[in-house]
Scaffold this motif. Structure first.
Motif, PDB file in Angstrom:
ATOM      1  N   ASP A  43       7.832 -12.622 -28.932  1.00  0.00           N
ATOM      2  CA  ASP A  43       7.135 -11.683 -28.063  1.00  0.00           C
ATOM      3  C   ASP A  43       6.868 -10.368 -28.787  1.00  0.00           C
ATOM      4  O   ASP A  43       5.932  -9.647 -28.456  1.00  0.00           O
ATOM      5  CB  ASP A  43       7.957 -11.421 -26.796  1.00  0.00           C
ATOM      6  N   PHE A  44       7.709 -10.052 -29.750  1.00  0.00           N
ATOM      7  CA  PHE A  44       7.451  -8.913 -30.629  1.00  0.00           C
ATOM      8  C   PHE A  44       8.163  -9.163 -31.953  1.00  0.00           C
ATOM      9  O   PHE A  44       9.076  -9.993 -32.036  1.00  0.00           O
ATOM     10  CB  PHE A  44       7.907  -7.584 -30.005  1.00  0.00           C
ATOM     11  N   VAL A  45       7.719  -8.461 -32.979  1.00  0.00           N
ATOM     12  CA  VAL A  45       8.348  -8.583 -34.293  1.00  0.00           C
ATOM     13  C   VAL A  45       8.709  -7.200 -34.813  1.00  0.00           C
ATOM     14  O   VAL A  45       8.078  -6.207 -34.465  1.00  0.00           O
ATOM     15  CB  VAL A  45       7.436  -9.312 -35.313  1.00  0.00           C
ATOM     16  N   VAL A  46       9.762  -7.159 -35.605  1.00  0.00           N
ATOM     17  CA  VAL A  46      10.223  -5.916 -36.217  1.00  0.00           C
ATOM     18  C   VAL A  46       9.892  -5.943 -37.707  1.00  0.00           C
ATOM     19  O   VAL A  46      10.224  -6.908 -38.400  1.00  0.00           O
ATOM     20  CB  VAL A  46      11.744  -5.742 -36.023  1.00  0.00           C
ATOM     21  N   ASP A  47       9.234  -4.910 -38.169  1.00  0.00           N
ATOM     22  CA  ASP A  47       8.948  -4.785 -39.595  1.00  0.00           C
ATOM     23  C   ASP A  47      10.263  -4.515 -40.323  1.00  0.00           C
ATOM     24  O   ASP A  47      10.895  -3.486 -40.125  1.00  0.00           O
ATOM     25  CB  ASP A  47       7.968  -3.633 -39.815  1.00  0.00           C
ATOM     26  N   VAL A  48      10.689  -5.465 -41.138  1.00  0.00           N
ATOM     27  CA  VAL A  48      11.960  -5.307 -41.866  1.00  0.00           C
ATOM     28  C   VAL A  48      11.737  -5.246 -43.371  1.00  0.00           C
ATOM     29  O   VAL A  48      12.621  -5.561 -44.167  1.00  0.00           O
ATOM     30  CB  VAL A  48      12.957  -6.437 -41.513  1.00  0.00           C
ATOM     31  N   SER A  49      10.547  -4.833 -43.768  1.00  0.00           N
ATOM     32  CA  SER A  49      10.246  -4.694 -45.192  1.00  0.00           C
ATOM     33  C   SER A  49      11.263  -3.763 -45.842  1.00  0.00           C
ATOM     34  O   SER A  49      11.563  -2.690 -45.325  1.00  0.00           O
ATOM     35  CB  SER A  49       8.837  -4.123 -45.378  1.00  0.00           C
ATOM     36  N   GLY A  50      11.815  -4.212 -46.972  1.00  0.00           N
ATOM     37  CA  GLY A  50      12.827  -3.432 -47.670  1.00  0.00           C
ATOM     38  C   GLY A  50      14.248  -3.794 -47.279  1.00  0.00           C
ATOM     39  O   GLY A  50      15.202  -3.294 -47.898  1.00  0.00           O
ATOM     40  N   TYR A  51      14.401  -4.666 -46.277  1.00  0.00           N
ATOM     41  CA  TYR A  51      15.745  -5.027 -45.812  1.00  0.00           C
ATOM     42  C   TYR A  51      16.025  -6.521 -45.897  1.00  0.00           C
ATOM     43  O   TYR A  51      17.120  -6.968 -45.561  1.00  0.00           O
ATOM     44  CB  TYR A  51      15.957  -4.527 -44.371  1.00  0.00           C
ATOM     45  N   ILE A  52      15.038  -7.296 -46.330  1.00  0.00           N
ATOM     46  CA  ILE A  52      15.257  -8.743 -46.399  1.00  0.00           C
ATOM     47  C   ILE A  52      16.311  -9.082 -47.453  1.00  0.00           C
ATOM     48  O   ILE A  52      17.079 -10.045 -47.292  1.00  0.00           O
ATOM     49  CB  ILE A  52      13.923  -9.476 -46.689  1.00  0.00           C
ATOM     50  N   GLU A  53      16.390  -8.276 -48.515  1.00  0.00           N
ATOM     51  CA  GLU A  53      17.384  -8.551 -49.556  1.00  0.00           C
ATOM     52  C   GLU A  53      18.800  -8.394 -49.012  1.00  0.00           C
ATOM     53  O   GLU A  53      19.705  -9.165 -49.351  1.00  0.00           O
ATOM     54  CB  GLU A  53      17.173  -7.628 -50.757  1.00  0.00           C
ATOM     55  N   LYS A  54      18.996  -7.407 -48.149  1.00  0.00           N
ATOM     56  CA  LYS A  54      20.309  -7.200 -47.540  1.00  0.00           C
ATOM     57  C   LYS A  54      20.649  -8.366 -46.616  1.00  0.00           C
ATOM     58  O   LYS A  54      21.796  -8.830 -46.563  1.00  0.00           O
ATOM     59  CB  LYS A  54      20.314  -5.885 -46.766  1.00  0.00           C
ATOM     60  N   LYS A  55      19.672  -8.858 -45.892  1.00  0.00           N
ATOM     61  CA  LYS A  55      19.887 -10.023 -45.029  1.00  0.00           C
ATOM     62  C   LYS A  55      20.302 -11.238 -45.850  1.00  0.00           C
ATOM     63  O   LYS A  55      21.273 -11.926 -45.507  1.00  0.00           O
ATOM     64  CB  LYS A  55      18.586 -10.331 -44.265  1.00  0.00           C
ATOM     65  N   ILE A  56      19.582 -11.503 -46.936  1.00  0.00           N
ATOM     66  CA  ILE A  56      19.888 -12.646 -47.778  1.00  0.00           C
ATOM     67  C   ILE A  56      21.273 -12.508 -48.391  1.00  0.00           C
ATOM     68  O   ILE A  56      22.040 -13.481 -48.480  1.00  0.00           O
ATOM     69  CB  ILE A  56      18.827 -12.809 -48.892  1.00  0.00           C
ATOM     70  N   GLU A  57      21.636 -11.297 -48.801  1.00  0.00           N
ATOM     71  CA  GLU A  57      22.968 -11.067 -49.358  1.00  0.00           C
ATOM     72  C   GLU A  57      24.045 -11.378 -48.322  1.00  0.00           C
ATOM     73  O   GLU A  57      25.076 -12.005 -48.637  1.00  0.00           O
ATOM     74  CB  GLU A  57      23.087  -9.615 -49.820  1.00  0.00           C
TER      75      GLU A  57
END
Length: 240
Positions: free
Chosen positions: A162-176
């Protein structure tokens, strides 16, 4: 401690997989974020409950959350009943989050939809003044508290957000943070049985789903959420 955002997951790693980059972004913005795992994931094919406890602790450090707790519900067998609802109500009234994030409303694993509905129901009930609760070790009655919004992250199934959050710059932290769960995900040297989430394809899908959602909104990466009721904004410009 009052939290801004409280993230619930049926299993350790649900929060990271579904909303890890959003969590990292909100923490970086100064928000107080906590994670509550409903179970220890003790029925998981790979690893043990003790291993997953340690992995969850490490992932929480990586994301920088203010707290992480486990309610130790029975993996696979918890239900949406009074006792389980009251356990979550006590947590909600203790930490008083403005926003709750929880499991996908529909998914491959039966605990995800169960956890989603359980948390959602508890969020409503937590606002009722005639439900009396005390937190363990505290003799004071808790005040009612209802989060302003409950949002559901997306997991195995490609639900329409229904909505999306721009997480550019934080995907690396998620993967870690996801890689902190080394017992669960792709490891070519592992002798553990293969599962749907232990393949390289699954690990890669975490990044390429975020990249695809980002593509749709003109950014590098995004995470999607579904809502239970319309989200109010004060201006059309808040949607930009």
């Amino acid at each position: 401690m009052k939290l801004d955002i409280l993230v619930f997951g049926s299993h350790p790693d649900d929060a990271e997989l579904g909303a890890g980059a959003t969590i990292a972004k909100e923490v970086a913005a100064g928000k107080k974020v906590g994670i509550i795992d409903l179970t220890r994931g003790e029925l998981g094919t790979r690893g043990t409950a003790e291993i997953r406890d340690a992995e969850a602790t490490e992932a929480a450090k990586i994301l920088g959350v203010s707290l992480r707790e486990n309610l130790e519900f029975a993996d696979g067998f918890f239900v949406n009943d009074r006792d389980h609802q009251l356990a979550i109500i006590r947590i909600l009234r203790k930490y008083r989050p403005e926003i709750v994030l929880c499991n996908a409303v529909e998914d491959r694993h039966i605990d995800h939809a169960k956890g989603s509905k359980l948390v959602s129901d508890a969020c409503f009930l937590s606002g009722l003044v005639k439900i009396d609760t005390k937190f363990e070790g505290d003799d004071n009655w808790q005040d009612p508290w209802r989060p302003k919004q409950v949002y559901h992250y997306i997991q195995w199934k490609n639900l329409k957000p229904d909505f999306v959050v721009d997480v550019s710059g934080y995907i690396e932290k998620k993967i870690e943070a996801i890689h902190a769960y080394s017992s669960q995900f792709y490891d070519p040297a592992s002798k553990e049985p293969q599962t749907p989430i232990s393949s390289k394809n699954f690990t890669d899908s975490v990044e390429y789903r975020a990249r695809d959602l980002g593509r749709l909104i003109g950014t590098d990466h995004a995470e999607g959420f579904t809502v239970e009721r319309p989200v109010a904004v004060a201006s059309l410009y808040h949607l930009i």
